[in-house]
Design a protein around this motif. Structure first.
Motif, PDB file in Angstrom:
ATOM      1  N   PRO A 149      -0.463  -6.881  16.305  1.00 49.08           N
ATOM      2  CA  PRO A 149      -1.611  -6.029  15.979  1.00 49.08           C
ATOM      3  C   PRO A 149      -2.570  -6.799  15.076  1.00 49.08           C
ATOM      4  O   PRO A 149      -2.142  -7.603  14.238  1.00 49.08           O
ATOM      5  N   ALA A 150      -3.860  -6.541  15.219  1.00 51.94           N
ATOM      6  CA  ALA A 150      -4.872  -7.303  14.486  1.00 51.94           C
ATOM      7  C   ALA A 150      -4.691  -7.201  12.978  1.00 51.94           C
ATOM      8  O   ALA A 150      -4.882  -8.194  12.254  1.00 51.94           O
ATOM      9  N   ASP A 151      -4.296  -6.024  12.482  1.00 49.05           N
ATOM     10  CA  ASP A 151      -4.176  -5.873  11.029  1.00 49.05           C
ATOM     11  C   ASP A 151      -3.010  -6.678  10.467  1.00 49.05           C
ATOM     12  O   ASP A 151      -3.120  -7.274   9.387  1.00 49.05           O
ATOM     13  N   LEU A 152      -1.910  -6.759  11.196  1.00 48.48           N
ATOM     14  CA  LEU A 152      -0.790  -7.570  10.723  1.00 48.48           C
ATOM     15  C   LEU A 152      -1.136  -9.056  10.770  1.00 48.48           C
ATOM     16  O   LEU A 152      -0.792  -9.815   9.855  1.00 48.48           O
ATOM     17  N   GLY A 153      -1.813  -9.489  11.829  1.00 49.21           N
ATOM     18  CA  GLY A 153      -2.239 -10.880  11.915  1.00 49.21           C
ATOM     19  C   GLY A 153      -3.163 -11.241  10.771  1.00 49.21           C
ATOM     20  O   GLY A 153      -3.037 -12.310  10.149  1.00 49.21           O
ATOM     21  N   GLN A 154      -4.119 -10.346  10.463  1.00 48.31           N
ATOM     22  CA  GLN A 154      -5.041 -10.588   9.354  1.00 48.31           C
ATOM     23  C   GLN A 154      -4.303 -10.612   8.022  1.00 48.31           C
ATOM     24  O   GLN A 154      -4.614 -11.428   7.139  1.00 48.31           O
ATOM     25  N   ALA A 155      -3.305  -9.755   7.862  1.00 49.04           N
ATOM     26  CA  ALA A 155      -2.529  -9.727   6.621  1.00 49.04           C
ATOM     27  C   ALA A 155      -1.804 -11.047   6.405  1.00 49.04           C
ATOM     28  O   ALA A 155      -1.748 -11.563   5.270  1.00 49.04           O
ATOM     29  N   MET A 177       1.567  -9.601  -4.487  1.00 49.76           N
ATOM     30  CA  MET A 177       0.937  -9.566  -3.173  1.00 49.76           C
ATOM     31  C   MET A 177      -0.444  -8.937  -3.342  1.00 49.76           C
ATOM     32  O   MET A 177      -0.564  -7.881  -3.968  1.00 49.76           O
ATOM     33  N   PRO A 178      -1.497  -9.578  -2.834  1.00 50.40           N
ATOM     34  CA  PRO A 178      -2.852  -9.044  -3.009  1.00 50.40           C
ATOM     35  C   PRO A 178      -2.989  -7.637  -2.443  1.00 50.40           C
ATOM     36  O   PRO A 178      -2.368  -7.288  -1.433  1.00 50.40           O
ATOM     37  N   PHE A 179      -3.851  -6.838  -3.084  1.00 51.10           N
ATOM     38  CA  PHE A 179      -4.039  -5.453  -2.658  1.00 51.10           C
ATOM     39  C   PHE A 179      -4.505  -5.366  -1.212  1.00 51.10           C
ATOM     40  O   PHE A 179      -4.059  -4.495  -0.462  1.00 51.10           O
ATOM     41  N   GLY A 180      -5.418  -6.257  -0.803  1.00 47.54           N
ATOM     42  CA  GLY A 180      -5.916  -6.225   0.570  1.00 47.54           C
ATOM     43  C   GLY A 180      -4.804  -6.376   1.590  1.00 47.54           C
ATOM     44  O   GLY A 180      -4.826  -5.758   2.656  1.00 47.54           O
ATOM     45  N   VAL A 181      -3.804  -7.192   1.249  1.00 47.18           N
ATOM     46  CA  VAL A 181      -2.659  -7.395   2.148  1.00 47.18           C
ATOM     47  C   VAL A 181      -1.797  -6.140   2.187  1.00 47.18           C
ATOM     48  O   VAL A 181      -1.414  -5.668   3.256  1.00 47.18           O
ATOM     49  N   THR A 182      -1.498  -5.588   1.023  1.00 45.23           N
ATOM     50  CA  THR A 182      -0.632  -4.400   0.989  1.00 45.23           C
ATOM     51  C   THR A 182      -1.277  -3.220   1.716  1.00 45.23           C
ATOM     52  O   THR A 182      -0.578  -2.431   2.355  1.00 45.23           O
ATOM     53  N   SER A 183      -2.598  -3.103   1.634  1.00 46.43           N
ATOM     54  CA  SER A 183      -3.255  -1.997   2.337  1.00 46.43           C
ATOM     55  C   SER A 183      -3.199  -2.180   3.848  1.00 46.43           C
ATOM     56  O   SER A 183      -3.087  -1.207   4.597  1.00 46.43           O
ATOM     57  N   LEU A 184      -3.238  -3.428   4.312  1.00 48.77           N
ATOM     58  CA  LEU A 184      -3.159  -3.687   5.750  1.00 48.77           C
ATOM     59  C   LEU A 184      -1.772  -3.403   6.318  1.00 48.77           C
ATOM     60  O   LEU A 184      -1.642  -2.982   7.467  1.00 48.77           O
ATOM     61  N   ILE A 185      -0.743  -3.649   5.536  1.00 49.72           N
ATOM     62  CA  ILE A 185       0.622  -3.512   6.052  1.00 49.72           C
ATOM     63  C   ILE A 185       1.250  -2.156   5.742  1.00 49.72           C
ATOM     64  O   ILE A 185       2.347  -1.863   6.228  1.00 49.72           O
ATOM     65  N   GLU A 186       0.570  -1.330   4.959  1.00 50.02           N
ATOM     66  CA  GLU A 186       1.180  -0.087   4.477  1.00 50.02           C
ATOM     67  C   GLU A 186       1.703   0.782   5.611  1.00 50.02           C
ATOM     68  O   GLU A 186       2.788   1.350   5.522  1.00 50.02           O
ATOM     69  N   ARG A 187       0.941   0.918   6.689  1.00 53.09           N
ATOM     70  CA  ARG A 187       1.366   1.838   7.753  1.00 53.09           C
ATOM     71  C   ARG A 187       2.566   1.331   8.544  1.00 53.09           C
ATOM     72  O   ARG A 187       3.162   2.077   9.318  1.00 53.09           O
ATOM     73  N   TYR A 188       2.926   0.048   8.346  1.00 49.66           N
ATOM     74  CA  TYR A 188       4.074  -0.509   9.072  1.00 49.66           C
ATOM     75  C   TYR A 188       5.364  -0.440   8.259  1.00 49.66           C
ATOM     76  O   TYR A 188       6.435  -0.731   8.789  1.00 49.66           O
ATOM     77  N   ARG A 189       5.270  -0.090   6.999  1.00 54.97           N
ATOM     78  CA  ARG A 189       6.465  -0.070   6.167  1.00 54.97           C
ATOM     79  C   ARG A 189       7.402   1.038   6.616  1.00 54.97           C
ATOM     80  O   ARG A 189       6.968   2.140   6.964  1.00 54.97           O
ATOM     81  N   VAL A 190       8.696   0.752   6.607  1.00 53.19           N
ATOM     82  CA  VAL A 190       9.702   1.724   7.024  1.00 53.19           C
ATOM     83  C   VAL A 190       9.897   2.743   5.913  1.00 53.19           C
ATOM     84  O   VAL A 190      10.090   2.375   4.746  1.00 53.19           O
ATOM     85  N   VAL A 191       9.808   4.016   6.249  1.00 50.62           N
ATOM     86  CA  VAL A 191      10.035   5.082   5.276  1.00 50.62           C
ATOM     87  C   VAL A 191      11.528   5.363   5.215  1.00 50.62           C
ATOM     88  O   VAL A 191      12.165   5.647   6.226  1.00 50.62           O
ATOM     89  N   ARG A 192      12.088   5.276   4.007  1.00 50.05           N
ATOM     90  CA  ARG A 192      13.515   5.546   3.819  1.00 50.05           C
ATOM     91  C   ARG A 192      13.676   6.811   2.990  1.00 50.05           C
ATOM     92  O   ARG A 192      12.956   7.033   2.025  1.00 50.05           O
ATOM     93  N   LEU A 193      14.645   7.618   3.365  1.00 50.67           N
ATOM     94  CA  LEU A 193      14.932   8.846   2.625  1.00 50.67           C
ATOM     95  C   LEU A 193      16.164   8.623   1.762  1.00 50.67           C
ATOM     96  O   LEU A 193      17.186   8.113   2.230  1.00 50.67           O
TER      97      LEU A 193
END
Length: 199
Positions: A149-155, A177-193
């Protein structure tokens, strides 16, 4: 449990030229390729860091998962996302004698968050006392950079550039880790309960 990466990210799959363009490095000079090895090392570090933060394997490669018992004999969770194929499942007894399971004894549930190795019917074979099981698998979003995905490649490019820019700075903390990177990858992070709370 022990997870081993059997094949590294192929150098040809790394975006060396796009990374040079991202850094605005000059071209057309006789020594233009002198930094390639260093740039590739920053790209590898960035890929590894993004994979660790997101729980996603970016570039497809081979892994072995070694277990001494099933976590669940009906459906063994796999620690990588996305798993695309199971190459083999090998039962190893206490004398290190190996027996490869027939492919019709198991199947892959290729879930985008929690892939599993499941028994085709009933339960997976019992792991012998003192023995182990080795699961060989392929995991990754794609074989080449263009499959990401383009956002992961850019990150990855942004993080590798960050490493390049601060390569002599030993004062940065290990988790930086720079904020711009963390914002790009946020939606891919695995949510753990955990205990009813999201992490």
């Amino acid at each position: 449990m022990m997870l081993t990466e059997q094949t590294p990210v192929p150098e040809a799959a790394l975006p060396l030229e796009p990374f040079k363009a991202h850094l605005r490095l000059g071209t057309g000079f006789g020594e233009a390729s002198l930094q390639d090895e260093v740039l590739i090392s920053f790209l590898r570090a960035a890929v590894a860091s993004i994979e660790a933060r997101t729980g996603k394997v970016l570039i497809s490669r081979q892994f072995d998962l070694n277990l001494h018992q099933w976590q669940d004999p009906v459906a063994q969770p796999l620690p990588l996302v996305p798993v695309t194929t199971i190459g083999s499942v090998v039962m190893i007894d206490a004398d290190a004698v190996e027996q490869t399971l027939a492919p019709d004894q198991y199947r892959l549930i290729a879930d985008s968050q929690k892939p599993q190795l499941c028994a085709s019917g009933g339960v997976l074979p019992t792991v012998a006392t003192g023995g182990a099981v080795r699961i060989s698998m392929t995991a990754g979003m794609g074989a080449g950079w263009g499959a990401l995905p383009a956002d992961l490649g850019q990150a990855v490019l942004m993080l590798a550039a960050h490493y390049y820019q601060y390569r002599d700075d030993t004062g940065l903390s290990g988790g930086c880790m720079p904020f711009g990177v963390t914002s790009l990858i946020e939606r891919y992070r695995v949510v753990r309960l955990s205990l009813g709370r999201m992490q």
